[in-house]
Design a protein around this motif. Sequence first.
Motif, PDB file in Angstrom:
ATOM      1  N   ARG A 147       0.748  -1.230  -0.050  1.00  0.00           N
ATOM      2  CA  ARG A 147       0.006  -0.003  -0.007  1.00  0.00           C
ATOM      3  C   ARG A 147       0.663   1.328   0.091  1.00  0.00           C
ATOM      4  O   ARG A 147       0.518   2.312  -0.609  1.00  0.00           O
ATOM      5  CB  ARG A 147      -1.046   0.064   1.132  1.00  0.00           C
ATOM      6  N   GLU A 148       1.827   1.445   0.761  1.00  0.00           N
ATOM      7  CA  GLU A 148       2.869   2.284   0.819  1.00  0.00           C
ATOM      8  C   GLU A 148       3.735   2.642  -0.608  1.00  0.00           C
ATOM      9  O   GLU A 148       3.714   3.552  -1.052  1.00  0.00           O
ATOM     10  CB  GLU A 148       3.811   2.043   1.701  1.00  0.00           C
ATOM     11  N   ASP A 149       3.972   1.596  -1.339  1.00  0.00           N
ATOM     12  CA  ASP A 149       4.490   1.668  -2.607  1.00  0.00           C
ATOM     13  C   ASP A 149       3.511   2.040  -3.654  1.00  0.00           C
ATOM     14  O   ASP A 149       3.791   3.030  -4.234  1.00  0.00           O
ATOM     15  CB  ASP A 149       4.830   0.211  -2.988  1.00  0.00           C
ATOM     16  N   GLU A 150       2.396   1.731  -3.440  1.00  0.00           N
ATOM     17  CA  GLU A 150       1.327   2.204  -4.236  1.00  0.00           C
ATOM     18  C   GLU A 150       0.987   3.764  -4.127  1.00  0.00           C
ATOM     19  O   GLU A 150       0.903   4.725  -4.855  1.00  0.00           O
ATOM     20  CB  GLU A 150       0.003   1.355  -4.036  1.00  0.00           C
ATOM     21  N   THR A 151       0.870   4.095  -2.759  1.00  0.00           N
ATOM     22  CA  THR A 151       0.663   5.521  -2.434  1.00  0.00           C
ATOM     23  C   THR A 151       1.776   6.439  -3.080  1.00  0.00           C
ATOM     24  O   THR A 151       1.709   7.490  -3.610  1.00  0.00           O
ATOM     25  CB  THR A 151       0.550   5.746  -1.059  1.00  0.00           C
ATOM     26  N   ARG A 152       2.977   5.922  -2.834  1.00  0.00           N
ATOM     27  CA  ARG A 152       4.206   6.586  -3.282  1.00  0.00           C
ATOM     28  C   ARG A 152       4.167   6.802  -4.749  1.00  0.00           C
ATOM     29  O   ARG A 152       4.492   8.108  -5.459  1.00  0.00           O
ATOM     30  CB  ARG A 152       5.587   6.051  -2.692  1.00  0.00           C
ATOM     31  N   ALA A 177       3.043  25.056  -7.810  1.00  0.00           N
ATOM     32  CA  ALA A 177       2.310  23.712  -7.376  1.00  0.00           C
ATOM     33  C   ALA A 177       2.184  23.790  -5.899  1.00  0.00           C
ATOM     34  O   ALA A 177       3.164  24.280  -5.310  1.00  0.00           O
ATOM     35  CB  ALA A 177       3.165  22.634  -7.858  1.00  0.00           C
ATOM     36  N   THR A 178       1.103  23.239  -5.378  1.00  0.00           N
ATOM     37  CA  THR A 178       1.077  22.973  -3.872  1.00  0.00           C
ATOM     38  C   THR A 178       0.801  21.611  -3.483  1.00  0.00           C
ATOM     39  O   THR A 178       0.455  20.887  -4.335  1.00  0.00           O
ATOM     40  CB  THR A 178      -0.298  23.983  -3.509  1.00  0.00           C
ATOM     41  N   VAL A 179       1.351  21.430  -2.392  1.00  0.00           N
ATOM     42  CA  VAL A 179       1.383  20.086  -1.598  1.00  0.00           C
ATOM     43  C   VAL A 179      -0.265  19.801  -1.805  1.00  0.00           C
ATOM     44  O   VAL A 179      -0.457  18.534  -1.769  1.00  0.00           O
ATOM     45  CB  VAL A 179       1.775  20.092  -0.352  1.00  0.00           C
ATOM     46  N   ALA A 191       1.115  12.594   3.509  1.00  0.00           N
ATOM     47  CA  ALA A 191       1.742  11.552   2.789  1.00  0.00           C
ATOM     48  C   ALA A 191       3.045  11.918   2.062  1.00  0.00           C
ATOM     49  O   ALA A 191       3.985  11.468   2.014  1.00  0.00           O
ATOM     50  CB  ALA A 191       0.854  11.036   1.740  1.00  0.00           C
ATOM     51  N   ILE A 192       3.394  13.386   1.525  1.00  0.00           N
ATOM     52  CA  ILE A 192       4.487  13.765   1.106  1.00  0.00           C
ATOM     53  C   ILE A 192       5.729  13.709   2.255  1.00  0.00           C
ATOM     54  O   ILE A 192       6.800  13.322   1.697  1.00  0.00           O
ATOM     55  CB  ILE A 192       4.143  14.950   0.223  1.00  0.00           C
ATOM     56  N   HIS A 193       5.162  14.245   3.067  1.00  0.00           N
ATOM     57  CA  HIS A 193       6.473  14.289   4.109  1.00  0.00           C
ATOM     58  C   HIS A 193       6.863  12.859   4.567  1.00  0.00           C
ATOM     59  O   HIS A 193       7.893  12.680   4.712  1.00  0.00           O
ATOM     60  CB  HIS A 193       5.748  15.239   5.306  1.00  0.00           C
ATOM     61  N   TYR A 194       5.858  12.033   4.667  1.00  0.00           N
ATOM     62  CA  TYR A 194       6.150  10.665   5.153  1.00  0.00           C
ATOM     63  C   TYR A 194       7.012   9.962   3.953  1.00  0.00           C
ATOM     64  O   TYR A 194       7.806   9.436   4.240  1.00  0.00           O
ATOM     65  CB  TYR A 194       4.822   9.941   5.165  1.00  0.00           C
ATOM     66  N   HIS A 195       6.649  10.144   2.634  1.00  0.00           N
ATOM     67  CA  HIS A 195       7.234   9.364   1.714  1.00  0.00           C
ATOM     68  C   HIS A 195       8.683  10.175   1.076  1.00  0.00           C
ATOM     69  O   HIS A 195       9.623   9.178   0.707  1.00  0.00           O
ATOM     70  CB  HIS A 195       6.225   8.959   0.572  1.00  0.00           C
ATOM     71  N   PHE A 196       8.716  11.408   1.033  1.00  0.00           N
ATOM     72  CA  PHE A 196       9.614  12.233   0.511  1.00  0.00           C
ATOM     73  C   PHE A 196      10.423  12.990   1.556  1.00  0.00           C
ATOM     74  O   PHE A 196      11.699  13.791   1.184  1.00  0.00           O
ATOM     75  CB  PHE A 196       9.212  12.821  -0.781  1.00  0.00           C
ATOM     76  N   GLY A 197       9.798  13.394   2.466  1.00  0.00           N
ATOM     77  CA  GLY A 197      10.381  14.422   3.309  1.00  0.00           C
ATOM     78  C   GLY A 197      10.012  16.029   3.180  1.00  0.00           C
ATOM     79  O   GLY A 197       9.834  16.852   4.061  1.00  0.00           O
TER      80      GLY A 197
END
Length: 226
Positions: A6-11, A30-32, A45-51
């Motif tokens: 699920r995490e890979d799919e979200t990423r 562009a905005t988050v 999600a963006i912070h979780y996956h990419f920082g």
Amino acid sequence: MTGNGREDETRMRLLDAAGEIFSSKGYQAATVREITKLAKANLAAIHYHFGSKDRLYQAVLEHAHREASRRFPPDLGLAPGADAKARLYAYVRALLLRLEDKSRHAWLSRLMAREMAEPSPNLTLVVERCLAPANVVLWGIVAELLGPDADPLAVARHSQSIVGQCRHFVLDRPVLSRLYPDCDPGQGGVDAVALHIVRFSLAALGCAGGRDYRPPNLVSGSGDAS
């Protein structure tokens, strides 16, 4: 589906959504919020996956270039030891295929065009990680065609001219079709355009028989078309 799945799919959804938003609006605009909305993900999600948004932008470019290079590698399946003319044709054809790509990463060429026109703080990284490796390949081909005493400035200018032709034929096609309404710039497809660019470039490089060059048989690209 496992947690990791699920995490890979979200990423991946975030990468695809960010590519669409960044290419249409630019890095700064562009905005988050709109990226996560398109990706159907929560704001964290963006912070979780990419920082950060900055690292997401970098990841988008690297992912898209990696996929483009996998599907359309610069050698397009040429046998090892192919001569410089054949390698030039393969390189040009692969670049045209990447620029013409209508798959899920079709926004890559739009994003790169925007990055060139409106450089983001990530331009240096874009050049180093995404553009420089391919440029090394082209530089080596052009240097070989010009000969052992080639002036580095001449190698650079010829390399830039070759890439410029590819981008012009694809990215400027809406303008070209209006300037030359009876001469479709894409007539004959990618193979015809690639052959024209290579013959034109070989003649400019002073290569014997450049205007009559006959290309090798190449694969259309590797990987799937998704």
